[in-house]
Design a protein around this motif. Structure first.
Motif, PDB file in Angstrom:
ATOM      1  N   THR A  84      13.714  19.647 -14.900  1.00 45.09           N
ATOM      2  CA  THR A  84      13.116  18.379 -15.321  1.00 45.09           C
ATOM      3  C   THR A  84      12.443  17.642 -14.177  1.00 45.09           C
ATOM      4  OG1 THR A  84      15.236  17.282 -14.992  1.00 45.09           O
ATOM      5  CG2 THR A  84      14.736  18.057 -17.224  1.00 45.09           C
ATOM      6  N   LYS A  85      12.783  17.966 -12.941  1.00 48.90           N
ATOM      7  CA  LYS A  85      12.256  17.252 -11.777  1.00 48.90           C
ATOM      8  C   LYS A  85      10.911  17.780 -11.276  1.00 48.90           C
ATOM      9  CE  LYS A  85      16.054  14.755 -10.790  1.00 48.90           C
ATOM     10  NZ  LYS A  85      16.166  13.506 -11.436  1.00 48.90           N
ATOM     11  N   LYS A  86      10.518  18.987 -11.716  1.00 49.04           N
ATOM     12  CA  LYS A  86       9.236  19.543 -11.283  1.00 49.04           C
ATOM     13  C   LYS A  86       8.589  20.272 -12.452  1.00 49.04           C
ATOM     14  CE  LYS A  86      11.132  23.800  -9.318  1.00 49.04           C
ATOM     15  NZ  LYS A  86      11.098  24.716  -8.210  1.00 49.04           N
ATOM     16  N   ASP A  87       7.285  20.418 -12.403  1.00 51.24           N
ATOM     17  CA  ASP A  87       6.541  21.066 -13.474  1.00 51.24           C
ATOM     18  C   ASP A  87       6.431  22.560 -13.196  1.00 51.24           C
ATOM     19  OD1 ASP A  87       5.047  21.571 -15.701  1.00 51.24           O
ATOM     20  OD2 ASP A  87       3.247  20.554 -14.992  1.00 51.24           O
ATOM     21  N   GLN A  88       7.557  23.230 -13.254  1.00 51.32           N
ATOM     22  CA  GLN A  88       7.634  24.662 -12.975  1.00 51.32           C
ATOM     23  C   GLN A  88       6.693  25.457 -13.876  1.00 51.32           C
ATOM     24  OE1 GLN A  88      11.467  26.272 -13.929  1.00 51.32           O
ATOM     25  NE2 GLN A  88      10.981  28.312 -13.219  1.00 51.32           N
ATOM     26  N   VAL A  89       6.559  25.053 -15.115  1.00 50.51           N
ATOM     27  CA  VAL A  89       5.800  25.828 -16.090  1.00 50.51           C
ATOM     28  C   VAL A  89       4.318  25.889 -15.741  1.00 50.51           C
ATOM     29  CG1 VAL A  89       5.220  26.048 -18.529  1.00 50.51           C
ATOM     30  CG2 VAL A  89       7.482  25.285 -17.868  1.00 50.51           C
ATOM     31  N   THR A  90       3.738  24.807 -15.266  1.00 48.62           N
ATOM     32  CA  THR A  90       2.326  24.810 -14.883  1.00 48.62           C
ATOM     33  C   THR A  90       2.062  25.852 -13.803  1.00 48.62           C
ATOM     34  OG1 THR A  90       2.031  22.511 -15.493  1.00 48.62           O
ATOM     35  CG2 THR A  90       0.464  23.395 -13.903  1.00 48.62           C
ATOM     36  N   ASN A  91       3.042  26.061 -12.932  1.00 52.81           N
ATOM     37  CA  ASN A  91       2.868  27.013 -11.834  1.00 52.81           C
ATOM     38  C   ASN A  91       2.743  28.460 -12.290  1.00 52.81           C
ATOM     39  OD1 ASN A  91       2.871  24.964  -9.969  1.00 52.81           O
ATOM     40  ND2 ASN A  91       5.046  25.138  -9.542  1.00 52.81           N
ATOM     41  N   TYR A  92       3.238  28.819 -13.469  1.00 49.20           N
ATOM     42  CA  TYR A  92       3.138  30.203 -13.926  1.00 49.20           C
ATOM     43  C   TYR A  92       1.678  30.626 -14.051  1.00 49.20           C
ATOM     44  CZ  TYR A  92       8.084  29.719 -15.107  1.00 49.20           C
ATOM     45  OH  TYR A  92       9.430  29.495 -15.062  1.00 49.20           O
ATOM     46  N   ALA A  93       0.884  29.830 -14.755  1.00 51.16           N
ATOM     47  CA  ALA A  93      -0.533  30.171 -14.940  1.00 51.16           C
ATOM     48  C   ALA A  93      -1.286  30.098 -13.612  1.00 51.16           C
ATOM     49  CB  ALA A  93      -1.171  29.247 -15.970  1.00 51.16           C
ATOM     50  N   LEU A  94      -0.959  29.107 -12.776  1.00 51.21           N
ATOM     51  CA  LEU A  94      -1.613  28.998 -11.469  1.00 51.21           C
ATOM     52  C   LEU A  94      -1.302  30.216 -10.600  1.00 51.21           C
ATOM     53  CD1 LEU A  94      -0.966  25.226 -10.648  1.00 51.21           C
ATOM     54  CD2 LEU A  94      -3.128  26.282 -11.361  1.00 51.21           C
ATOM     55  N   ARG A  95      -0.051  30.672 -10.607  1.00 48.77           N
ATOM     56  CA  ARG A  95       0.335  31.844  -9.820  1.00 48.77           C
ATOM     57  C   ARG A  95      -0.330  33.097 -10.369  1.00 48.77           C
ATOM     58  NH1 ARG A  95       5.773  32.908 -10.754  1.00 48.77           N
ATOM     59  NH2 ARG A  95       5.946  30.709 -10.339  1.00 48.77           N
ATOM     60  N   ALA A  96      -0.415  33.211 -11.685  1.00 44.34           N
ATOM     61  CA  ALA A  96      -1.081  34.365 -12.293  1.00 44.34           C
ATOM     62  C   ALA A  96      -2.533  34.436 -11.832  1.00 44.34           C
ATOM     63  CB  ALA A  96      -1.001  34.278 -13.819  1.00 44.34           C
ATOM     64  N   GLN A  97      -3.216  33.296 -11.821  1.00 45.13           N
ATOM     65  CA  GLN A  97      -4.611  33.260 -11.375  1.00 45.13           C
ATOM     66  C   GLN A  97      -4.715  33.538  -9.879  1.00 45.13           C
ATOM     67  OE1 GLN A  97      -7.415  33.188 -13.213  1.00 45.13           O
ATOM     68  NE2 GLN A  97      -8.335  33.656 -11.244  1.00 45.13           N
ATOM     69  N   CYS A  98      -3.801  32.967  -9.110  1.00 44.14           N
ATOM     70  CA  CYS A  98      -3.794  33.183  -7.660  1.00 44.14           C
ATOM     71  C   CYS A  98      -3.659  34.677  -7.348  1.00 44.14           C
ATOM     72  CB  CYS A  98      -2.655  32.384  -7.028  1.00 44.14           C
ATOM     73  SG  CYS A  98      -2.582  32.495  -5.220  1.00 44.14           S
ATOM     74  N   TRP A  99      -2.712  35.344  -7.990  1.00 39.67           N
ATOM     75  CA  TRP A  99      -2.477  36.758  -7.729  1.00 39.67           C
ATOM     76  C   TRP A  99      -3.605  37.629  -8.260  1.00 39.67           C
ATOM     77  CZ3 TRP A  99       3.399  38.147  -8.369  1.00 39.67           C
ATOM     78  CH2 TRP A  99       4.146  37.354  -7.480  1.00 39.67           C
TER      79      TRP A  99
END
Length: 154
Positions: A84-99
């Motif tokens: 609840t303290k961080k938006d972990q879910v947004t990072n999934y798509a960002l990491r997918a694009q980064c990789w």
């Protein structure tokens, strides 16, 4: 990976057009990983990229296919929660694009990626605020209904 299972999973994603022809690059993925990695698919991460999406983050399951696409799976066990303290879910798509742009050393290069949440149907109401951030949501129950003899142990 069973061809019927591979095809079914791909058909659930934006890569449905590749569902019948894409070959899983599991041998190439295993060769790319360190010798201490027990599996080709589990627990991928990098500390080389320090962007918000990659730094200290892990991809639970990674599958890269010959059609030059990658799929990241976030597997949530029935007792799991999203922080609840961080938006972990947004990072999934960002990491997918980064990789997909620049794959870490231990990841087979690929040009595009999709994110998939694999979870229990009973958790969908709790996860509702996060579901739209995944390209695909597959429930354990859907998987078992289609593949009743599949084992779901990580």
């Amino acid at each position: 990976m069973d061809p019927a299972f591979r095809s079914w999973v791909l058909q659930c994603t934006k890569f449905a057009d590749f569902a019948h022809e894409a070959r899983l690059l599991h041998e190439e993925m295993q060769a790319q990983r360190s010798k201490s990695s027990a599996t080709w698919w589990r627990s991928h991460f990098t500390e080389k990229c320090r962007c918000q999406a990659c730094s200290g983050q892990e991809t639970d399951i990674l599958a890269i296919f010959e059609a030059v696409l990658g799929m990241r799976f976030e597997v949530k066990q029935p007792a799991d929660k999203f922080p609840t303290k961080k938006d972990q879910v947004t990072n999934y798509a960002l990491r997918a694009q980064c990789w997909a742009t620049l794959a870490p050393k231990a990841v087979v290069p690929h040009a595009d990626a999709a994110t998939v949440l694999l979870c229990s149907a009973s958790k969908l109401p709790e996860y509702l605020p996060h579901l739209s951030k995944f390209g695909t949501v597959i429930t354990f129950e859907d998987l078992r209904g289609t593949f009743p003899h599949a084992t779901l142990s990580l």
